[in-house]
Write a protein that holds these residues in place. Sequence first.
Motif, PDB file in Angstrom:
ATOM      1  N   GLN A   5       0.835  -1.191   0.000  1.00  0.00           N
ATOM      2  CA  GLN A   5       0.000   0.000   0.000  1.00  0.00           C
ATOM      3  C   GLN A   5       0.871   1.242   0.000  1.00  0.00           C
ATOM      4  N   LYS A   6       0.397   2.262  -0.709  1.00  0.00           N
ATOM      5  CA  LYS A   6       1.122   3.523  -0.794  1.00  0.00           C
ATOM      6  C   LYS A   6       0.703   4.410   0.375  1.00  0.00           C
ATOM      7  N   LEU A   7       1.677   4.970   1.067  1.00  0.00           N
ATOM      8  CA  LEU A   7       1.385   5.871   2.161  1.00  0.00           C
ATOM      9  C   LEU A   7       0.904   7.200   1.606  1.00  0.00           C
ATOM     10  N   VAL A   8      -0.145   7.747   2.190  1.00  0.00           N
ATOM     11  CA  VAL A   8      -0.669   9.040   1.767  1.00  0.00           C
ATOM     12  C   VAL A   8      -0.679   9.940   2.980  1.00  0.00           C
ATOM     13  N   PHE A   9      -0.075  11.095   2.849  1.00  0.00           N
ATOM     14  CA  PHE A   9      -0.028  12.068   3.920  1.00  0.00           C
ATOM     15  C   PHE A   9      -0.846  13.272   3.493  1.00  0.00           C
ATOM     16  N   ASN A  10      -1.944  13.504   4.167  1.00  0.00           N
ATOM     17  CA  ASN A  10      -2.780  14.655   3.850  1.00  0.00           C
ATOM     18  C   ASN A  10      -2.253  15.858   4.609  1.00  0.00           C
ATOM     19  N   ARG A  11      -2.121  16.948   3.902  1.00  0.00           N
ATOM     20  CA  ARG A  11      -1.588  18.157   4.518  1.00  0.00           C
ATOM     21  C   ARG A  11      -2.722  19.044   4.988  1.00  0.00           C
ATOM     22  N   VAL A  12      -2.510  19.681   6.113  1.00  0.00           N
ATOM     23  CA  VAL A  12      -3.485  20.613   6.643  1.00  0.00           C
ATOM     24  C   VAL A  12      -3.174  21.977   6.064  1.00  0.00           C
ATOM     25  N   ASN A  13      -4.116  22.562   5.367  1.00  0.00           N
ATOM     26  CA  ASN A  13      -3.960  23.888   4.754  1.00  0.00           C
ATOM     27  C   ASN A  13      -2.740  23.950   3.838  1.00  0.00           C
ATOM     28  N   GLY A  14      -2.396  22.840   3.200  1.00  0.00           N
ATOM     29  CA  GLY A  14      -1.286  22.843   2.250  1.00  0.00           C
ATOM     30  C   GLY A  14       0.089  22.848   2.887  1.00  0.00           C
ATOM     31  N   GLU A  87       4.756  11.188  -2.347  1.00  0.00           N
ATOM     32  CA  GLU A  87       5.538  10.012  -1.972  1.00  0.00           C
ATOM     33  C   GLU A  87       6.912  10.424  -1.448  1.00  0.00           C
ATOM     34  N   TRP A  88       7.543  11.408  -2.095  1.00  0.00           N
ATOM     35  CA  TRP A  88       8.867  11.866  -1.684  1.00  0.00           C
ATOM     36  C   TRP A  88       8.815  12.443  -0.269  1.00  0.00           C
ATOM     37  N   TRP A  89       7.805  13.301   0.010  1.00  0.00           N
ATOM     38  CA  TRP A  89       7.685  13.873   1.357  1.00  0.00           C
ATOM     39  C   TRP A  89       7.434  12.766   2.376  1.00  0.00           C
ATOM     40  N   GLY A  90       6.634  11.782   2.001  1.00  0.00           N
ATOM     41  CA  GLY A  90       6.383  10.662   2.902  1.00  0.00           C
ATOM     42  C   GLY A  90       7.660   9.914   3.231  1.00  0.00           C
ATOM     43  N   GLN A  91       8.490   9.685   2.219  1.00  0.00           N
ATOM     44  CA  GLN A  91       9.761   8.992   2.443  1.00  0.00           C
ATOM     45  C   GLN A  91      10.685   9.810   3.338  1.00  0.00           C
ATOM     46  N   GLN A  92      10.712  11.141   3.124  1.00  0.00           N
ATOM     47  CA  GLN A  92      11.534  12.007   3.971  1.00  0.00           C
ATOM     48  C   GLN A  92      11.048  11.957   5.419  1.00  0.00           C
ATOM     49  N   PHE A  93       9.724  11.987   5.584  1.00  0.00           N
ATOM     50  CA  PHE A  93       9.128  11.946   6.914  1.00  0.00           C
ATOM     51  C   PHE A  93       9.496  10.648   7.631  1.00  0.00           C
ATOM     52  N   LEU A  94       9.338   9.520   6.938  1.00  0.00           N
ATOM     53  CA  LEU A  94       9.678   8.229   7.543  1.00  0.00           C
ATOM     54  C   LEU A  94      11.168   8.114   7.837  1.00  0.00           C
TER      55      LEU A  94
END
Length: 101
Positions: A5-14, A87-94
């Motif tokens: 499954q692909k991780l999805v990170f929803n941003r608050v107010n961008g 996806e890139w931001w998700g990888q950086q976050f992890l």
Amino acid sequence: SSPAQKLVFNRVNGRRPQVLLPQISAPEECYTVAHEENVRFVYEAWQQVEQQLDGSRSGERTCGPVQYVEKTPNPGLKNFTPIDLEEWWGQQFLAKIQNCS
């Protein structure tokens, strides 16, 4: 076996999600009223453009925005693959989480 499954990170107010790391206290971002008005104006104008583009795709004949498509693609961009920023931001976050633990 199903694909991962692909991780999805929803941003608050961008905004990028905040990472809960011990940090030296930094000043919070302050947005001026003018900045917020500009962001609201651009957001609302872009929403109108997207609605007009969707309308022209569904067959409504209006004089509105036209989506640009190159007639002769640039050969230098033949192997270009766009980056998936979510996806890139998700990888950086992890990666930050893993480096801290």
